[in-house]
Design an enzyme around this catalytic site. Structure first.
Site, PDB file in Angstrom:
ATOM      1  N   GLY A 182       0.824  -1.207   0.000  1.00  0.00           N
ATOM      2  CA  GLY A 182       0.000   0.000   0.000  1.00  0.00           C
ATOM      3  C   GLY A 182       0.851   1.247   0.000  1.00  0.00           C
ATOM      4  O   GLY A 182       2.050   1.211   0.303  1.00  0.00           O
ATOM      5  N   CYS A 183       0.244   2.368  -0.319  1.00  0.00           N
ATOM      6  CA  CYS A 183       1.011   3.612  -0.488  1.00  0.00           C
ATOM      7  C   CYS A 183       1.572   4.125   0.838  1.00  0.00           C
ATOM      8  O   CYS A 183       2.777   4.368   0.959  1.00  0.00           O
ATOM      9  CB  CYS A 183       0.156   4.668  -1.173  1.00  0.00           C
ATOM     10  SG  CYS A 183      -1.430   4.996  -0.399  1.00  0.00           S
ATOM     11  N   TYR A 184       0.710   4.294   1.837  1.00  0.00           N
ATOM     12  CA  TYR A 184       1.212   4.739   3.144  1.00  0.00           C
ATOM     13  C   TYR A 184       2.226   3.719   3.685  1.00  0.00           C
ATOM     14  O   TYR A 184       3.241   4.085   4.267  1.00  0.00           O
ATOM     15  CB  TYR A 184       0.070   4.853   4.164  1.00  0.00           C
ATOM     16  CG  TYR A 184      -0.730   6.119   4.091  1.00  0.00           C
ATOM     17  CD1 TYR A 184      -0.155   7.354   4.375  1.00  0.00           C
ATOM     18  CD2 TYR A 184      -2.082   6.087   3.773  1.00  0.00           C
ATOM     19  CE1 TYR A 184      -0.911   8.518   4.337  1.00  0.00           C
ATOM     20  CE2 TYR A 184      -2.846   7.249   3.728  1.00  0.00           C
ATOM     21  CZ  TYR A 184      -2.253   8.464   4.010  1.00  0.00           C
ATOM     22  OH  TYR A 184      -2.998   9.609   3.974  1.00  0.00           O
TER      23      TYR A 184
END
EC number: 1.2.1.38
Lengths: 341, 341, 341, 341
Positions: C145-147
C-alpha cells in the site's frame, strides 16, 4: 549527440534536462548558468539526485563548442542576442528558446522588449522555427514563445483558409505561474496567486508581434490582434481562447475540415472530436489539444487550445525543432503520456 | 426581522447564514432543507458551532410564515417555482435566489433550464431585482444569477450610453467551484479541478437569457451574446472579461466618464483607477470591482469585473435587495473588508 | 510482454498505462473495467488520444490469460480476492495492487477491511512483494500500500538495527487526494479539499496491520503503531513523518550509517544529505526520498519520507516488482526525471 | 478608541485593519510602515478601496501618541524591541504582535531569534498575554505567536492536570503560507509551494521557547519539546497535531472532562464532540477548534487544534487582548462566522 544548456537553472532549462533524459539520441552535455554555479546540478535541484551529477558552470562559449554538438539557450530575453554571435561565426548549431531572435523587425523588438535588438545580420540568419509549419533549415533556430504557440496553432488553419474576419480576432490567454519564470516578485508570491486570477500586459505582451509576424505569411492584411494574458493558480499550462467571427456562409463543417486537413500529419496537435480540451490533458507533454464551438446566431467561433507552457510552449518544442533539424522522427523522445491525474 | 432560509445546507444558503449573522436588523429564523434534517445546523456545519443551534427542519410553508418575517429561497432551480405560490397568496415576502422567477418569457425558461416554468401569473408578480438599477418594489423578488451580475454590471453603462457595437459583445466568464454547487460529480472532484481549467456550457449557460432580458430595457436591439463559462481552481469568485468594439469616434475619456456617472452613487461598484481588478480583492464581500483597457488600434474595449459569486453573485445581493425592500441603507450589514490575503 | 490491467479506469490503473508506455519490455494488453466499457480508452481519458485506442472491456479471465502474459489488478479492495483464483489455478502471473492479498492473518483482513477475506490457501501462495527487501518469488504478488511503502522505507533500517524504542513510534502521514481514489464523496469535492487539511481514520487505517506484519520479520516484539493519516490539498504524493526515541547512547552518526548501509544498492531510495526532502521532488517518479533530524535533548529522531502515492506507492512499485519477477534490471522503464516544477 | 498600527502593510497589519473595521469600539487611527508610504492605504491594497483612505506614514512615536489611544506593533521580530521604549516611558498602551517581548530570558531571545534582545527592564514590564489564561494587566502586552497559540491551547489542560508524560510530547505543526509573511523568497514562490509540502526549522522554530516558558507555570519540569513545522499549500491556517503518552490509568473520560473544564467559559475554544476539526472551519475567525483521539493500545493521545494564523494566531488574539485590557466583553467585534466554503 551532446547538448549544452545555457540558463539551465531556469524553468525551461530544467525542463530541457527532463526531456533530454528520455531522448534516444540527445544526451546532457555541459550546463551553464550566469548566477548559480555548483559542483552538481542536483545540489540546486534535489529532484535530480542520482540522475545527474553534472557541474553547473559559468558561461564559456569556447568550452560549449568544444564539448557539445549543439547548444540550447534557455535564458531570459536580452541575453542570447549578444551571445549567439560566437556560435554563428563557427556555424555551431544553436536553438534559442528566448524571444531575442524571433522578430525580423529590429524596431519591433525594441518596442515590445524594451531592449536593444541584435544585429540585422544575425536576425537574417535566424529562422523562426515553428515545427508544424516551418520547412526552412538553419543552424540558428528561434523557438516560438509559449502564448504564441497556443495562439498560432489555433489560428493558422482559419487564417490560411480565409474563414474569419481578421479584425474580429480576440485572443484570451490564461497561463500557469511557471510561465512567468522563477524570479521573485509580489506577483509570484504564493499568497498572491493562490485563490486568485489577474490579467496582465493587456495588449502589451511581447508575444503579440511574433504571432502577427508569423500569420502574415498567410495573410498580409492581418496587422493587429486583441490579446490578453491572465494568471490562474496552476503551475503549468496555457489555456488559450480564441474568438473570431467567421465569414458569412461558412459552416461548422467547413471549419472542422479545415482544421483536420491542417493537422492531418501533425502528431502533436490533437483535434478534439466535438468537445473542448481541458488544460490537464496535456500537462507534461508536447501535445496541443484543440477544440471549438460555433455560435450560429452571431457567427462567433470559439476555439480553445491547451498546451504545457514548458513543453510544447518551450523545451518540448525545442526538442521537436532539434528532431527536425537532426532529421529524426519529429516525435523522438517526446511521445509521453501526460501525468494524469 | 426574522428570515427563514429554504435550502440552507447549500453554499448560498450557508452564506446567507454568515451574512445575516453580521446584519443589524435581520436575524436567523427557521432553517429548512429537503434532504438533511438535523437537530442543529452545526451538526452539519461544524464551523457554526457555538454560533448557531437552530434545527434544520423539513420544508413547511405554514410554519415559515408563522415564525418569520420573510423567506429566502436558496434552492437549486426547479424548486421555488412551485413552492412560492403559498407565500404569494398571502403576500408574504419572498426573495428567491434561484433562476426560477427571473425570465419573463416562460418559453425561454423551458428552453434554457430544461424544466417546466412557473405560471404566467406568478412570473408577472415577480420583480427581477438588480439592486443597482431596479426601482420597482414587490414582495416577490428574483435575485440575479452570479455570472449575470458580473456581466450586467460590466455592460449596462456601455449599452445605456450606446458606446459599443452590440454584435461584437463577447463575455468570457471564469468561476470558482462553489458556483457549481455542492452536488458531487467527476467535474467537481478535487483531482479533476486542481491544476486544471475547463470551459463548459459554451453558449448554453442559463444566465444568457437573463442578461439579454435585462439589457433589452436599455437597448431592444440586443438579442444575442457570445458567452462562455470556465472553471478555474479557486473556491469562490467570478472573473468576467468583456470584449466589445466601441463605436467609431468614442474615446477612452468618454468610456471612463460613462462608467463613473453610472456608478457614482452605487456603493458596491468600485471602479479601478486605470488598473484591472484581481479576483481576490472582493472575496467575502458584496463588492464588484471593474476596470478596463482600450485598444485604439482595433477599437476593442476590454472590461474586467470581479465578484464573489456567493456574495454579490448570490447571498450578499439578496441581502442588498432586502435592505432596499426594507428601506434600510443599502449597505446595512454588508460593508465588510475582504478576507485578504 | 503483454500486460492486462483490471480496473484500468481508476487512478492506479491509468497510471499503469502511463508507466507501461515508457517501459522497454512491457506493452499494453487488454484493458478491463467493471463499470465503464468503451470502444477506446481515450474516450474515457482524452489525455490518451493518439496514444492508445485499446477497448475497455468487461472482465473476462479466460480472455485475459489468452491474450496477455501477466495481469495487474488495480481494483479497490474486495475485488481481486475472489477473482485471482482462476489465474492461480493456471499459474498465470498476477500482480495485485489492492489490499486483498497482503495480510497473512485472515482475521486481520476481516477486522481492518471489514470484508470477508480470501482463503488461507490463496493467502499462502501470495507473496507480499516489497521490492527493496523481498527475495521470495511467486506468480502471485501482493503489491504494498502507499502509506505502507513510505512508512516501511522510513522504519526498516531503524527496526532492523534496533536503534529505536518500538513503543515510541509515531507515524504521521499526509496524502494527496488521488490516494483516496476517484469515487465521489463530500470529502473529495474540490470545495472541501482546497485550502483545507483534515485528519481521517485515526489509528484505523487499513495499512497499519500491513506495516506491523512486515516489520515483525525484523523484530517480533513490534505489535502496535501510532498511525495517523491526513489529507492535504495536493493531487499526488505522500509526506510521511516518523517520530521515535532512539535508544540511549545511539548517535546521529550511527543512524546515518544505518540508513546508508540499508539503501546502498537500492536505486529508488535517495537519502538526503543533511536536509529534509520536499514532496515535489518525487512527483511522477518511483523514488522515495528520505531525510532526518535528531533532537539530542529528548532523543527524538524525526524521519521524513516522501513518495508519489501513484508511482512508488502503487503502479511504479508494481512495475518494479514486475522487473524483479522478470529478472530485468529493477529500474527498467522507471528512471524518470520528476515533473518539476 | 483610536488604534495606530505600525507595520500595517504586512499580513498581520492588514488583518488588524479588517478586524478593527468590524469592532464596536476600536477605530482605525494612524497607519505606519517603514518602507511603503502612500497617500492612501488603498493604493497599496485595492481591496480597501472605498473602505479606507488613511495615509500610510513613516513611523513617528510622538504623532502616534498624539493621535491615538493605543498602538499595535505588527512588525517583524527585531523592530519593536527598540521602539516601544518611547511608549513605555509615557505609559502609552502597546500591544506587540511580534516575538520581541515574549521571552523573559534575554539569552533565550538571543539564541532563538539570533538578534540582540531588549533590556531586562523592558521585558519585566511586558506581560505575555494569552487571553484564555492570563489575568495580569499591563500597558505593554506581548501577543503570543501563531504556532504557540495552537500548541498552548492543545497542551495546557493536559499539563495542568498532569495527564501526560512530559517527555513524550511531540508537536507537529502545519501552516499556510501567510504565516511566513510577505517577504519574497524561493520558498514562498507559487511554483515552489503549490502541490508541495515541506518541513522547515526542525526543532529550531522560535516559538519553542515561548511554549515551554508558558507551560512551565503549570509544570516546571517541562524543559524540552519535540517541535516540527511544515508548509502546506494553503493561504491561512495552522493545523497542529500533538502526540503524547497519557499516564498509566488515565481514561478517555478523564481527558475529555479535563478539556471541558479548562475551556468551559472560553468562548473562542470550541471542543469537538468526538470528531477532529478541519482547518477550514476556523478560517477568518478567532476560534481554536480542538479534537482528539486516544489509542488504548499504546496510550498515545492525539490532539488536533486548528486556528487561523492571522486571526487567533495574531491580529484576532491581539484584539481579544485589547478587549480584556479595555474591560470589554472578550468577544467584542470578534464573533464572526467563518468564510465557508
Amino acid at each position: 549527440m551532446k547538448a549544452a544548456i545555457v540558463g539551465v537553472t531556469g524553468y525551461t532549462g530544467i525542463e530541457l534536462v527532463r526531456l533530454i533524459h528520455q531522448h534516444p539520441v540527445l544526451t546532457l552535455g555541459t550546463l551553464h548558468s550566469h548566477s548559480l554555479h555548483k559542483n552538481s546540478i542536483s545540489e540546486i535541484y534535489p529532484h535530480l539526485q542520482q540522475l545527474y551529477k553534472q557541474e553547473v558552470e559559468a558561461y564559456d562559449a569556447e568550452k560549449i563548442m568544444a564539448c557539445n554538438d549543439l547548444v540550447f539557450f534557455a535564458t531570459p530575453s536580452g541575453i542570447s542576442k549578444d551571445l549567439v554571435a560566437d556560435f554563428v561565426q563557427k556555424d555551431f548549431p544553436v536553438i534559442d528558446l528566448s524571444g531575442d531572435l524571433r522578430l525580423k523587425n529590429l524596431e519591433s523588438y525594441r518596442k515590445w522588449y524594451q531592449k536593444e535588438p541584435t544585429t540585422q545580420e544575425m536576425i537574417d540568419q535566424a529562422v523562426y522555427a515553428f515545427p508544424e509549419f516551418t520547412i526552412e533549415k538553419s543552424n540558428l533556430l528561434a523557438n516560438p514563445g509559449c502564448y504564441a504557440t497556443a495562439a498560432i496553432l489555433a489560428l493558422v488553419p482559419l487564417v490560411q483558409a480565409e474563414l474569419i474576419e481578421l479584425d474580429t480576432i480576440i485572443l484570451d490567454g490564461k497561463s500557469g505561474l511557471s510561465g512567468a519564470g522563477k524570479q521573485l516578485s509580489d506577483a509570484s508570491h504564493y499568497v498572491t496567486v493562490d485563490e486568485n486570477m489577474s490579467m496582465y500586459k493587456l495588449n502589451q505582451h511581447q508575444h503579440i508581434p511574433e504571432i502577427i509576424q508569423f500569420l502574415q505569411q498567410f495573410d498580409q492584411t492581418l496587422t493587429t490582434l486583441q490579446f490578453t494574458t491572465s494568471l490562474i493558480p496552476v503551475k503549468r499550462g496555457i489555456f488559450m481562447t480564441l474568438y473570431a467571427k467567421v465569414k458569412l456562409g461558412i459552416t461548422l463543417d467547413q471549419i472542422q475540415q479545415t482544421y483536420q486537413q491542417a493537422y492531418e500529419n501533425k502528431p502533436f496537435v490533437r483535434l478534439q472530436d466535438g468537445s473542448l480540451p481541458e488544460l490537464r490533458q496535456v500537462i507534461g507533454t508536447n501535445f496541443c489539444d484543440i477544440g471549438f464551438g460555433f455560435n450560429e446566431d452571431n457567427r462567433v467561433l470559439t476555439v480553445v487550445s491547451v498546451i504545457d507552457n514548458l513543453v510544447k510552449g518551450a523545451a518540448g518544442q525545442a526538442i521537436q525543432n532539434f528532431n527536425k533539424w537532426a532529421e529524426l522522427d519529429e516525435t523522438s523522445g517526446l511521445m509521453h503520456v501526460p501525468l494524469f491525474p
